[in-house]
Every structure is written in structure tokens, then in C-alpha cells.
Write a protein that holds these residues in place. Structure first.
Motif, PDB file in Angstrom:
ATOM      1  N   UNK A  97       0.837  -1.195   0.000  1.00 25.74           N
ATOM      2  CA  UNK A  97       0.000   0.000   0.000  1.00 25.74           C
ATOM      3  C   UNK A  97       0.875   1.248   0.000  1.00 25.74           C
ATOM      4  N   UNK A  98       1.917   1.207   0.815  1.00 27.40           N
ATOM      5  CA  UNK A  98       2.850   2.331   0.879  1.00 27.40           C
ATOM      6  C   UNK A  98       3.543   2.545  -0.465  1.00 27.40           C
ATOM      7  N   UNK A  99       3.892   1.462  -1.143  1.00 29.52           N
ATOM      8  CA  UNK A  99       4.581   1.547  -2.432  1.00 29.52           C
ATOM      9  C   UNK A  99       3.662   2.109  -3.514  1.00 29.52           C
ATOM     10  N   UNK A 100       2.393   1.668  -3.520  1.00 30.47           N
ATOM     11  CA  UNK A 100       1.489   2.040  -4.610  1.00 30.47           C
ATOM     12  C   UNK A 100       0.717   3.327  -4.372  1.00 30.47           C
ATOM     13  N   UNK A 101       0.595   3.764  -3.127  1.00 32.30           N
ATOM     14  CA  UNK A 101      -0.238   4.926  -2.803  1.00 32.30           C
ATOM     15  C   UNK A 101       0.118   6.185  -3.591  1.00 32.30           C
ATOM     16  N   UNK A 102       1.405   6.502  -3.798  1.00 26.84           N
ATOM     17  CA  UNK A 102       1.710   7.741  -4.544  1.00 26.84           C
ATOM     18  C   UNK A 102       1.174   7.750  -5.981  1.00 26.84           C
ATOM     19  N   UNK A 103       0.908   6.582  -6.549  1.00 32.01           N
ATOM     20  CA  UNK A 103       0.405   6.509  -7.924  1.00 32.01           C
ATOM     21  C   UNK A 103      -1.110   6.393  -8.013  1.00 32.01           C
ATOM     22  N   UNK A 104      -1.780   6.129  -6.899  1.00 31.66           N
ATOM     23  CA  UNK A 104      -3.179   5.724  -6.940  1.00 31.66           C
ATOM     24  C   UNK A 104      -4.106   6.781  -6.365  1.00 31.66           C
ATOM     25  N   UNK A 105      -5.350   6.748  -6.858  1.00 30.42           N
ATOM     26  CA  UNK A 105      -6.380   7.573  -6.241  1.00 30.42           C
ATOM     27  C   UNK A 105      -6.679   7.048  -4.845  1.00 30.42           C
ATOM     28  N   UNK A 106      -6.734   5.712  -4.699  1.00 28.44           N
ATOM     29  CA  UNK A 106      -6.914   5.104  -3.383  1.00 28.44           C
ATOM     30  C   UNK A 106      -6.392   3.680  -3.426  1.00 28.44           C
ATOM     31  N   UNK A 107      -5.888   3.207  -2.292  1.00 20.13           N
ATOM     32  CA  UNK A 107      -5.424   1.826  -2.156  1.00 20.13           C
ATOM     33  C   UNK A 107      -6.087   1.225  -0.923  1.00 20.13           C
ATOM     34  N   UNK A 108      -6.595   0.009  -1.091  1.00 19.25           N
ATOM     35  CA  UNK A 108      -7.277  -0.684  -0.005  1.00 19.25           C
ATOM     36  C   UNK A 108      -6.574  -2.004   0.258  1.00 19.25           C
ATOM     37  N   UNK A 109      -6.122  -2.210   1.494  1.00 20.98           N
ATOM     38  CA  UNK A 109      -5.493  -3.459   1.881  1.00 20.98           C
ATOM     39  C   UNK A 109      -6.492  -4.376   2.559  1.00 20.98           C
ATOM     40  N   UNK A 110      -6.496  -5.643   2.152  1.00 19.12           N
ATOM     41  CA  UNK A 110      -7.435  -6.627   2.691  1.00 19.12           C
ATOM     42  C   UNK A 110      -6.643  -7.778   3.299  1.00 19.12           C
ATOM     43  N   UNK A 111      -6.998  -8.167   4.514  1.00 15.73           N
ATOM     44  CA  UNK A 111      -6.279  -9.265   5.170  1.00 15.73           C
ATOM     45  C   UNK A 111      -7.196  -9.927   6.184  1.00 15.73           C
ATOM     46  N   UNK A 112      -6.985 -11.220   6.406  1.00 12.00           N
ATOM     47  CA  UNK A 112      -7.799 -11.979   7.353  1.00 12.00           C
ATOM     48  C   UNK A 112      -7.240 -11.942   8.775  1.00 12.00           C
ATOM     49  N   UNK A 113      -6.089 -11.298   8.977  1.00 14.18           N
ATOM     50  CA  UNK A 113      -5.449 -11.255  10.290  1.00 14.18           C
ATOM     51  C   UNK A 113      -5.610  -9.878  10.917  1.00 14.18           C
ATOM     52  N   UNK A 114      -6.234  -9.832  12.098  1.00 15.30           N
ATOM     53  CA  UNK A 114      -6.377  -8.554  12.802  1.00 15.30           C
ATOM     54  C   UNK A 114      -5.023  -8.015  13.242  1.00 15.30           C
ATOM     55  N   UNK A 115      -4.104  -8.913  13.614  1.00 13.49           N
ATOM     56  CA  UNK A 115      -2.776  -8.453  14.031  1.00 13.49           C
ATOM     57  C   UNK A 115      -2.043  -7.792  12.864  1.00 13.49           C
ATOM     58  N   UNK A 116      -2.142  -8.398  11.690  1.00 16.11           N
ATOM     59  CA  UNK A 116      -1.525  -7.788  10.504  1.00 16.11           C
ATOM     60  C   UNK A 116      -2.121  -6.418  10.230  1.00 16.11           C
ATOM     61  N   UNK A 117      -3.433  -6.313  10.339  1.00 18.27           N
ATOM     62  CA  UNK A 117      -4.093  -5.034  10.065  1.00 18.27           C
ATOM     63  C   UNK A 117      -3.674  -3.974  11.074  1.00 18.27           C
ATOM     64  N   UNK A 118      -3.432  -4.384  12.321  1.00 18.99           N
ATOM     65  CA  UNK A 118      -2.955  -3.426  13.317  1.00 18.99           C
ATOM     66  C   UNK A 118      -1.601  -2.866  12.911  1.00 18.99           C
ATOM     67  N   UNK A 119      -0.721  -3.743  12.433  1.00 17.42           N
ATOM     68  CA  UNK A 119       0.583  -3.287  11.962  1.00 17.42           C
ATOM     69  C   UNK A 119       0.446  -2.412  10.722  1.00 17.42           C
ATOM     70  N   UNK A 120      -0.456  -2.800   9.819  1.00 11.62           N
ATOM     71  CA  UNK A 120      -0.655  -2.015   8.603  1.00 11.62           C
ATOM     72  C   UNK A 120      -1.184  -0.622   8.938  1.00 11.62           C
ATOM     73  N   UNK A 121      -2.149  -0.549   9.851  1.00  8.58           N
ATOM     74  CA  UNK A 121      -2.685   0.762  10.230  1.00  8.58           C
ATOM     75  C   UNK A 121      -1.601   1.642  10.844  1.00  8.58           C
TER      76      UNK A 121
END
Length: 317
Positions: free
Chosen positions: A159-183
Motif C-alpha cells: 500500500x505504501x509503495x502504490x499509494x503515490x500513484x493511486x487515487x486510493x489503495x485498499x489493503x485486505x487481510x484476514x489477520x487482525x494483528x496484521x491489520x494493526x501493523x498495517x494501520x
């Protein structure tokens, strides 16, 4: 006219304006917003309810928590927030408090992973050349992107890599712990066009044909059914949308099936082309990247007419 007036009325209150400013920069649950704004949960819950009803915020349930963020295309909210002075002391104080919350999230998630013995950074664990892989992905992607979905986003690095090129980027994951790190990552990098959401890659809670591109990095070798995962990813794409799979090429490291619970010992072009075809996508030339274990990027285009579809006959009346 009435929906517009409802949105303007909902935003025209100091606490609700502060909530909008915070949720435009990331997703927060009620307890976090209470800590940031220093207000009670019943009070903030009422404000959040009004903002959701006005479609200025969206509500994302995630286990015992509910997160709030700006919905895609929330132009009225962004236009209102663009008129907030950057040096407003209240907004600045809220952002400092939000940064502390983001740091606490990252620390809690990291401690959870250490405690449970999980090695969440697989790229590093396998010694893969992350910089070269990311550079190859940027070569495959167009210079300007619309909406992008990263399926199995993990810690949100893509998401960090693609965000500068995109109107919006959405990350999807089944792990709440991963999402905490992503946020936490997204909050530290100040990427307001990047969000994350809890989701199963086989049943993504998103409408058909809503994205211009989708990526799956180091995800497919864990999939019980790669064909189904790719079909679900392709479903999200608009006609001619780009699907990019980044994963291990076929290899002889059978130890990874045991030590890292891989379901597949890498993939080859033929298997990937077959799955793309089943998903209604046309494969493009793949890209190889050397390293301790070979990695490949498999791009494909979403077809306007699914593979094998029979056009309806035209009747001459």
C-alpha cells in the motif's frame, strides 16, 4: 438537494468536524477516538452515528471492534476538510494524539507476534530481494492508477509503495494483528488515500468491477484453492483492469511446506495462465527476479467478455 444538505448539517459541528479530520487520515475504533478527543463513548457514538447516516463516514466491523473511516469517493467531506487550516491548534493536537495511538497499535501488534512466535515478515525470513520486487511491480503498473486492492496486504508495505500513484489503495487481510501493523504503518507515513479492511480472500466484501487494479503478494502459496482466490480477485476488477500476482516460482524447497506451512512449492507460468483464464483474465508476460528462491510477477488483464462466453445472437427483425 436534501442528501447534500444532510451532509453539510452533519459536518457543521466541532466534534464531528474533528472526527472527519481524523478519519480522513486513517481508520479508528470508538475507544481510540475517545482517547484522542478526550470525550465519552456515548457522546462520540452519537456523533459517529450521524456521520455514518449522512454517508460522510463508513462503519467497518472487525471482531469486537468497529472502525470508522471516510468512504471511497467522499468528495464533500474532503472538500470541507481542505478548508481547515493546517495550523489549527485543535486539529494539530488531535493529530499528535492519533500518532501516539498509532505507535501503541504497532507496539501491541508486534508484541503479540513475538509472544505467539509468528514470523510475519516472510520476505525477510526467506531472504527475498524486496527492493527489486517492488521496483519490478512499479514497472508493471501504469504511472497513474485509480482504485487498487491489495489482497493479503499483511503489514501494508505494498500500500505504501502504490499509494503515490493511486487515487486510493485498499489493503485486505484476514489477520487482525496484521491489520494493526498495517494501520500503524499507514499512520506513520501519512497516507490518507490508503486504508485497510478485515476480509477473507475467497469472500471479499466488495462489489464487482469496482477496482482498476489488484495485487496478491506472497499470498497464493498459502491458498488451498488458488483458482478460487484469483477468480475472486478478478471479480473486483473493471474490464481491462490489471491483476498482478507476486509469488515464488516453482522450486524444490519442500522444507517450506513444513516450516512455513506453504501449501504450494511455487508456481509456473502454465499453471498461472490456466487459473487466469478460468478467472476471465488474459495473462501478460511474466517477470522473473533472482534470489535465494526465485520470484515471479504474473500480470494479467481482466477481459470485457469472460473466457468461453458465448455472445447472444443478434436477431435481424
Amino acid at each position: 438537494m436534501e442528501p447534500l444538505l444532510a451532509q453539510l448539517r452533519a459536518a457543521a459541528e466541532p466534534t464531528r468536524l474533528r472526527l472527519l479530520a481524523l478519519c480522513a487520515r486513517g481508520a479508528y475504533c470508538v475507544s481510540e477516538l475517545c482517547a484522542i478527543l478526550g470525550q465519552s463513548q456515548p457522546r462520540l457514538s452519537r456523533h459517529l452515528k450521524l456521520l455514518v447516516e449522512a454517508r460522510l463516514l463508513e462503519r467497518l466491523p472487525e471482531g469486537a471492534n468497529v472502525y470508522f473511516q471516510l468512504p471511497p469517493g467522499a468528495e464533500i467531506a474532503r472538500q470541507i476538510l481542505a478548508r481547515l487550516p493546517e495550523d489549527d491548534p485543535t486539529v494539530a493536537a488531535d493529530r499528535r494524539a492519533a500518532a501516539r495511538i498509532a505507535a501503541e497499535r504497532a507496539r501491541a501488534a508486534s508484541e503479540s507476534f513475538r509472544r505467539d512466535g509468528a514470523d510475519w515478515d516472510e520476505m525477510r525470513a526467506l531472504g527475498l530481494p524486496a527492493a527489486a520486487i517492488e521496483a519490478a511491480l512499479l514497472e508493471v503498473l501504469p504511472e497513474r492508477l485509480g482504485r487498487v486492492a491489495d489482497i493479503g496486504t499483511g503489514t501494508g508495505r505494498l500500500l505504501e509503495v502504490m499509494a503515490p500513484r493511486a487515487a486510493s489503495v485498499l489493503g485486505l487481510d484476514a489477520s487482525r494483528e496484521m491489520l494493526a501493523l498495517a494501520r500503524a504503518r499507514l499512520g506513520e507515513r501519512d497516507l490518507p488515500n490508503a486504508t485497510v479492511r478485515l476480509a477473507d480472500m475467497y469472500r471479499l466484501p466488495l462489489p464487482d468491477a469496482g477496482f482498476d487494479a489488484a495485487t496478491l503478494q506472497m499470498v497464493l502459496h498459502y491458498a488451498d484453492d488458488p483458482a478460487a482466490a484469483l477468480a475472486e480477485a478478478a471479480r473486483l476488477l473493471k474490464p481491462d483492469g490489471l491483476l498482478v500476482v507476486i509469488d515464488l516460482a516453482a522450486h524444490g524447497r519442500t522444507d517450506l511446506l513444513n516450516t512455513l506451512a506453504h501449501r504450494w512449492p511455487g508456481f509456473d507460468d502454465a499453471a498461472m495462465a490456466g487459473w487466469f483464464g478460468q478467472a476471465g483474465c488474459a495473462p501478460l508476460p511474466s517477470v522473473g527476479i533472482g534470489g535465494p528462491i526465485p520470484v515471479r510477477l504474473w500480470p494479467a488483464r481482466r477481459l470485457s467478455v469472460p473466457v468461453g462466453a458465448t455472445p447472444e445472437p443478434v436477431l435481424n427483425l
